[in-house]
Design an enzyme around this catalytic site. Sequence first.
Site, PDB file in Angstrom:
ATOM      1  N   ALA A 153       9.873 -27.429 -35.325  1.00  0.00           N
ATOM      2  CA  ALA A 153      11.190 -26.658 -35.136  1.00  0.00           C
ATOM      3  C   ALA A 153      12.315 -27.835 -34.938  1.00  0.00           C
ATOM      4  O   ALA A 153      13.465 -27.435 -34.493  1.00  0.00           O
ATOM      5  CB  ALA A 153      11.070 -25.455 -33.791  1.00  0.00           C
ATOM      6  N   LEU A 158      12.680 -29.516 -32.172  1.00  0.00           N
ATOM      7  CA  LEU A 158      13.086 -29.260 -30.690  1.00  0.00           C
ATOM      8  C   LEU A 158      13.317 -30.654 -29.623  1.00  0.00           C
ATOM      9  O   LEU A 158      14.243 -30.412 -28.863  1.00  0.00           O
ATOM     10  CB  LEU A 158      12.462 -28.226 -29.618  1.00  0.00           C
ATOM     11  N   GLY A 168      14.853 -36.975 -30.002  1.00  0.00           N
ATOM     12  CA  GLY A 168      14.502 -38.457 -29.282  1.00  0.00           C
ATOM     13  C   GLY A 168      13.140 -38.737 -29.985  1.00  0.00           C
ATOM     14  O   GLY A 168      12.602 -39.856 -29.233  1.00  0.00           O
ATOM     15  N   SER A 227       9.487 -34.992 -34.142  1.00  0.00           N
ATOM     16  CA  SER A 227       9.641 -33.640 -34.564  1.00  0.00           C
ATOM     17  C   SER A 227      11.293 -33.845 -35.185  1.00  0.00           C
ATOM     18  O   SER A 227      11.149 -32.727 -35.881  1.00  0.00           O
ATOM     19  CB  SER A 227       9.964 -33.389 -33.014  1.00  0.00           C
ATOM     20  N   ASN A 253       2.114 -34.011 -20.409  1.00  0.00           N
ATOM     21  CA  ASN A 253       3.064 -33.298 -20.087  1.00  0.00           C
ATOM     22  C   ASN A 253       2.203 -31.855 -18.949  1.00  0.00           C
ATOM     23  O   ASN A 253       3.652 -31.818 -18.912  1.00  0.00           O
ATOM     24  CB  ASN A 253       3.987 -32.914 -20.203  1.00  0.00           C
ATOM     25  N   ARG A 277      10.660 -27.374 -23.472  1.00  0.00           N
ATOM     26  CA  ARG A 277       9.354 -27.512 -22.644  1.00  0.00           C
ATOM     27  C   ARG A 277       9.634 -27.036 -20.518  1.00  0.00           C
ATOM     28  O   ARG A 277       8.766 -26.775 -20.222  1.00  0.00           O
ATOM     29  CB  ARG A 277       9.730 -28.670 -22.575  1.00  0.00           C
ATOM     30  N   GLU A 325       8.432 -35.725 -16.119  1.00  0.00           N
ATOM     31  CA  GLU A 325       7.256 -35.614 -17.461  1.00  0.00           C
ATOM     32  C   GLU A 325       5.863 -35.686 -17.624  1.00  0.00           C
ATOM     33  O   GLU A 325       5.060 -35.624 -18.217  1.00  0.00           O
ATOM     34  CB  GLU A 325       7.878 -36.309 -19.043  1.00  0.00           C
ATOM     35  N   ARG A 343      13.619 -39.392 -20.375  1.00  0.00           N
ATOM     36  CA  ARG A 343      13.109 -38.345 -19.457  1.00  0.00           C
ATOM     37  C   ARG A 343      13.499 -38.340 -18.148  1.00  0.00           C
ATOM     38  O   ARG A 343      13.169 -37.327 -17.831  1.00  0.00           O
ATOM     39  CB  ARG A 343      12.311 -37.227 -20.585  1.00  0.00           C
ATOM     40  N   HIS A 372       8.649 -41.241 -24.278  1.00  0.00           N
ATOM     41  CA  HIS A 372       6.929 -41.417 -23.007  1.00  0.00           C
ATOM     42  C   HIS A 372       6.509 -42.949 -22.962  1.00  0.00           C
ATOM     43  O   HIS A 372       6.085 -43.244 -24.886  1.00  0.00           O
ATOM     44  CB  HIS A 372       6.088 -40.325 -23.468  1.00  0.00           C
ATOM     45  N   ASN A 394       4.143 -32.977 -34.638  1.00  0.00           N
ATOM     46  CA  ASN A 394       5.521 -32.996 -33.524  1.00  0.00           C
ATOM     47  C   ASN A 394       5.583 -33.470 -32.719  1.00  0.00           C
ATOM     48  O   ASN A 394       5.902 -33.802 -31.480  1.00  0.00           O
ATOM     49  CB  ASN A 394       5.737 -31.315 -33.191  1.00  0.00           C
ATOM     50  N   CYS A 421      -1.432 -37.330 -26.528  1.00  0.00           N
ATOM     51  CA  CYS A 421      -0.366 -36.431 -25.669  1.00  0.00           C
ATOM     52  C   CYS A 421      -1.558 -34.785 -25.480  1.00  0.00           C
ATOM     53  O   CYS A 421      -0.669 -34.343 -24.716  1.00  0.00           O
ATOM     54  CB  CYS A 421       0.535 -35.577 -26.752  1.00  0.00           C
TER      55      CYS A 421
HETATM   56  O1  SUG Z   1       7.708 -33.304 -25.789  1.00  0.00           O
HETATM   57  N1  SUG Z   1       7.413 -32.142 -29.333  1.00  0.00           N
HETATM   58  C1  SUG Z   1       6.813 -32.702 -27.742  1.00  0.00           C
HETATM   59  C2  SUG Z   1       5.682 -33.349 -27.901  1.00  0.00           C
HETATM   60  C3  SUG Z   1       4.876 -33.933 -26.715  1.00  0.00           C
HETATM   61  C4  SUG Z   1       4.314 -35.513 -27.007  1.00  0.00           C
HETATM   62  N2  SUG Z   1       3.720 -36.085 -25.055  1.00  0.00           N
HETATM   63  C5  SUG Z   1       3.346 -36.635 -25.474  1.00  0.00           C
HETATM   64  N3  SUG Z   1       3.595 -37.948 -25.461  1.00  0.00           N
HETATM   65  N4  SUG Z   1       3.268 -37.040 -24.104  1.00  0.00           N
HETATM   66  C6  SUG Z   1       7.366 -32.768 -26.822  1.00  0.00           C
HETATM   67  O2  SUG Z   1       8.407 -33.744 -27.188  1.00  0.00           O
HETATM   68  C7  SUG Z   1       8.267 -30.554 -30.620  1.00  0.00           C
HETATM   69  C8  SUG Z   1       8.414 -29.498 -31.156  1.00  0.00           C
HETATM   70  C9  SUG Z   1       9.364 -29.073 -31.948  1.00  0.00           C
HETATM   71  O3  SUG Z   1      10.171 -30.004 -32.260  1.00  0.00           O
HETATM   72  O4  SUG Z   1       8.443 -28.139 -32.538  1.00  0.00           O
HETATM   73  C10 SUG Z   1       7.740 -31.227 -29.358  1.00  0.00           C
HETATM   74  O5  SUG Z   1       8.088 -30.339 -28.431  1.00  0.00           O
END
Ligand code: SUG
Length: 455
Positions: free
Chosen positions: A19, A21, A24, A28, A110, A138, A174, A216, A252, A370, A376
């Site tokens: 999506a 979402l 940064g 994604s 996270n 999130r 996070e 974050r 992160h 994503n 992760c």
């Molecule tokens: O928070 N992606 C997550 C990826 C988290 C990765 N976690 C670590 N690095 N530990 C985020 O950015 C994307 C969802 C979307 O675009 O549909 C997303 O939430």
Amino acid sequence: MISQEVNFDGLVGPTHNFAGLSHGNVASMSHGGRRSNPREAALQGLAKMKFLADLGLPQAVLPPHERPSLSTLRAFGFAGHDAAVLSAAAKSAPDLLVACASASNMWVANAATVTPSRDSADRRVHFTPANLLSKFHRSIEAPQTTRTLRAIFRDGKHFVVHEALPAVAALGDEGAANHTRFAPAHSATGVHLFVHGHRVFVGNPPLIAPKKFASRQALEAFEAIVRRHRLRAPTVVHAQQNPAAIDAGVFHNDVISVGNENVFLYHERAFSDTAATIAAVKASYARLHGGAEFHALAVPAAQVSLRDAVGSYLFNSQIVTLAPDRMALIAPSDCAENPRVRQFVHRLIERGTTPLQAVHYFDLKQSMRNGGGPACLRLRVVLSAEEIAALPPTVMLNDANYFRLTCWVKKHYRDRLTQRDLADPALLRESRRALDELTQLLRLGSIYPFQLPGA
Ligand code: SUG
């Protein structure tokens, strides 16, 4: 007391979709709107878990959350029966509906910050679920994460699952993605490296902020966690992320450094002052463990640029201990596909002067699109044998559970999903049916809002 690291991996949920979402998060942002394959995503995650379990490492699973989150949509004023809520939200607030349907809870690095009993004054394992307030999709995860962790780590003699920190900017948190623990062995007392992007109470000198993307993690959140988890000050190091790295897509710290026991693999541009950060970690380690060896492995930008690091997710590999002084890198297959990164990894392994002796590549492309790599997808929990015995045994992955879970995915998950499908009441019904069966399979009792009227 011998302790082991148990990796709790998040099972990918049935609404896994792209999506766009996470501003940064480069992956994604660049995959938003594409068609996803939730079934493949869940099976890719399970294959990684099975591989680690077959290496003899304790491996466990964390269940996904209910999505779309009907309780969030109702909090926004949508009312009536579930299908009416979905269809009204799809018409008048489609972006909200998409955010409420994200399966982002799969990235359990996270989910919480975790510290082992060995390191706490009260000798209990502490968990603080992350409030994840920097991204709306999130920020709705914490209540379910708290319920789930409390259902698994239910024995108060050994475990404390705190409430998430209040969702205010000064406490933006996070979780474990910005936390690394070092020790000569998992059983020994750890040095804790907590990495933040900003602090809210300005301080002197003020921190330099990223220009393009927002940080974050707040320093104040980790200071609060250190107090709650009753860690001892000399074991704690706080460091600031390099704002230029955040602007390059390092949202992160686990996108730019990874540690395990006495090994720390980090990009030379990971921190705002990398030399000072490494010196502080080494000093704390030496205070606790005298002359014990510590491998600080800097990765020069000349060999792996920030761009290659973010594109390949090299630092989002897991480092796992196979035997004393023998470790393996569990890397995304994207690292093998980038010639510079592949060459770096193979030279590192061939060097033979560090505990890193093997690399295993995994195709996790569904999650990677994503921005979620191998690290992760897992929450590390260092546990003693007695603490492991206090868990519901059904959460541990063994051959029988792996078989049951792959059958469960094949039975319930779709093999294609687009954003239009997220409003489909049939998808909600399918997901709830799947999760209901999963809580029985894992013997977790009722943990989801649809199982807990009034929750
Ligand atoms: O928070 N992606 C997550 C990826 C988290 C990765 N976690 C670590 N690095 N530990 C985020 O950015 C994307 C969802 C979307 O675009 O549909 C997303 O939430």
